[in-house]
Scaffold this active site. Structure first.
Site, PDB file in Angstrom:
ATOM      1  N   GLU A  47       0.764  -1.144   0.106  1.00 23.39           N
ATOM      2  CA  GLU A  47      -0.080  -0.003   0.138  1.00 23.39           C
ATOM      3  C   GLU A  47       0.928   1.289  -0.020  1.00 23.39           C
ATOM      4  OE1 GLU A  47      -3.893   1.211   2.308  1.00 23.39           O
ATOM      5  OE2 GLU A  47      -2.297   0.840   3.583  1.00 23.39           O
ATOM      6  N   LYS A 129      -8.953   2.971  -2.807  1.00 22.02           N
ATOM      7  CA  LYS A 129      -9.288   2.198  -1.609  1.00 22.02           C
ATOM      8  C   LYS A 129     -10.716   3.151  -1.675  1.00 22.02           C
ATOM      9  CE  LYS A 129      -7.896   1.458   3.062  1.00 22.02           C
ATOM     10  NZ  LYS A 129      -6.774   1.555   3.971  1.00 22.02           N
ATOM     11  N   CYS A 163      -5.052  -2.953   2.491  1.00 21.49           N
ATOM     12  CA  CYS A 163      -5.234  -2.820   3.814  1.00 21.49           C
ATOM     13  C   CYS A 163      -6.228  -3.289   4.408  1.00 21.49           C
ATOM     14  CB  CYS A 163      -4.708  -1.291   4.279  1.00 21.49           C
ATOM     15  SG  CYS A 163      -4.116  -1.530   5.917  1.00 21.49           S
TER      16      CYS A 163
END
Length: 356
Positions: A47, A129, A163
C-alpha cells in the site's frame, strides 16, 4: 483469458522511498528486474509503496502533520505522468506484470491507489481504496463501487484490495463474486502502534490475508513495506512518540487457495522478495469443497447489492437537453426513474446501475 497453469509471483517486502517519488520509481524498476531475473511473471507492491505510507498523520496532531502535506502531495503519483510511464515501460521491457500501490494525485486531491500493468506495459485497471482508514481520511479521498474490480488476464482473473479493506466482508464478497483467481493484498508496514493496537499487527493482518484465500479459493499475494531508521528521522520520531512507530514491521507472504503459506517469512526488518509458484489447478480443488458465490451460497437468504452508479462532483447540463416533464398524475407516488438491476452470471451478487 488465463493461459498459464503455473504463475511465478513475487511479493515485495522493502523500505519505501520516504516521500521521494523519483527514488521510489528507480527502486520499483530495480525490484521488478530482480523478480524477472528470478523467473517471476508478476510482482506485487504494498500500500502506497510510492512515495511511502503517510505515517506522519498517525504521529501527532493534525496541525503538526500538515507540515508534511506539501511534500507528500508533490511526490504522489499521477497516472498520466512521466514517472508512471517509466514503470509501464519497465514492465514491457522486462516482460513482467506489475501490481503497484501508490498515493494517486488527481487534481488537488490524493487517493489510495492500486493498478495492474501487464507485461506489454498496458494498465489493465486502476482502483482506489473505497474508505481510507481512520486518520488516513485527512489525506485521501474515497473510491467508488467501480473500484471493486477483477480483470481477466493471461495469469488468471486478478483483483485487489488495500489494507483494512480486507476486514470489509461486503467488499471481499464483491471480488469473490467476480471469480478472482489471484488477489493482490497491499499492506503498509506493521510497525505502527505495535504496543497499543493488536489489530494493526502483522499477526492479525496476515491472518486476514490468509482467510481471504480460504474464503475466496484464490491465491493471495500480500505485500508490505519496512520502516527504516531513515524513515523515523524524516518523521522526527523521538522520545515523545517513540512507541508509536518502530523500525521494521515487514510481513509479506503468498497464500494458496487452501490457506497454506507458499514460502518462508522474511525477518520483519529485512528487505527482499517472497517468491512462489502458483499452481492454478489448485483453485478447482478448493472450489469443489467451498464456493461461496456458487454451490455454497444461499442467495434467496443473503445476497450482496453492488451499486455501480457513479456520481461526479459536477454535471454539465445544456439547455437543449433539458426536457420539461408533465406533472405526475395524483395517484403517482414517486417520480424517480427506474433502476436497472441485473444479476451477475453464476453469482448471487446484484449489480445496480443508475439510469443515465
Amino acid at each position: 483469458m488465463q493461459t498459464r497453469k503455473i504463475v511465478r509471483a513475487a511479493a515485495v517486502q522493502a523500505a519505501s522511498p520516504n516521500y521521494d517519488l523519483a527514488t521510489g520509481v528507480d527502486k520499483t524498476i530495480e525490484l521488478a528486474r530482480q523478480a524477472r531475473d528470478e523467473g517471476c511473471d508478476l510482482i506485487v507492491f504494498g500500500e502506497t509503496w510510492l512515495p511511502g505510507y503517510p505515517f506522519h498523520v498517525w504521529l501527532g496532531a493534525p496541525a503538526w502533520s500538515l507540515k508534511y502535506s506539501a511534500r507528500y502531495y508533490a511526490n504522489s503519483l499521477s497516472l498520466d505522468s512521466a514517472e508512471f510511464q517509466r514503470i509501464a515501460q519497465a514492465a514491457r521491457t522486462l516482460g513482467i506484470f506489475i501490481a503497484l500501490g501508490y498515493s494517486e494525485r488527481s487534481g488537488g486531491s490524493l487517493y489510495l491507489g492500486q493498478c495492474l500493468i501487464d507485461d506489454k506495459g498496458q494498465m489493465l485497471w486502476s482502483r482506489r481504496k473505497l474508505k481510507p482508514t481512520h486518520v488516513e481520511r485527512t489525506v485521501f479521498g474515497e473510491g467508488y463501487a467501480r473500484d471493486l474490480i477483477v480483470s481477466d488476464t493471461e495469469l488468471g482473473r486478478v483483483g485487489a484490495l488495500c489494507c483494512w479493506e480486507h476486514l470489509s466482508p461486503l467488499s471481499k464478497y464483491a471480488l469473490y463474486s467476480q471469480h478472482e483467481a489471484i488477489h493482490i493484498a497491499a499492506w503498509p508496514s506493521f510497525s505502527l502502534y505495535s504496543e497499543q493496537a493488536h489489530a494493526l499487527s502483522a499477526k492479525v493482518n496476515m491472518a486476514a490475508s490468509q482467510i481471504y484465500s480460504v474464503e475466496g479459493q484464490c491465491f493471495t499475494i500480500a505485500a508490505s513495506s519496512v520502516v527504516t531508521q531513515e524513515t523515523l528521522d524524516m518523521l522526527e520520531v523521538g522520545e515523545h512518540n517513540a512507541s508509536l512507530l518502530k523500525v521494521g514491521g515487514g510481513s509479506s507472504m503468498i497464500f494458496a487457495p487452501d490457506g497454506r503459506t507458499l514460502a518462508p517469512y522474511l525477518p520483519h526488518d529485512a528487505e527482499g522478495l517472497i517468491i512462489a509458484d502458483l499452481n492454478m489447478e489448485e483453485i478447482a480443488f478448493a472450489k469443489a469443497i467451498n464456493d461461496p458465490v456458487g454451490h455454497y451460497s444461499k442467495p434467496e437468504a443473503t445476497r450482496l447489492v453492488l451499486d455501480l452508479g457513479h456520481r461526479e462532483p459536477m454535471t454539465r447540463v445544456h439547455s437543449k437537453s433539458v426536457i420539461q416533464e408533465e406533472a405526475p398524475e395524483p395517484h403517482v407516488q414517486s417520480t424517480a426513474a427506474p433502476v436497472a438491476v441485473s444479476q451477475t452470471q453464476d453469482s448471487d451478487t446484484l449489480l445496480v446501475q443508475e439510469p443515465s
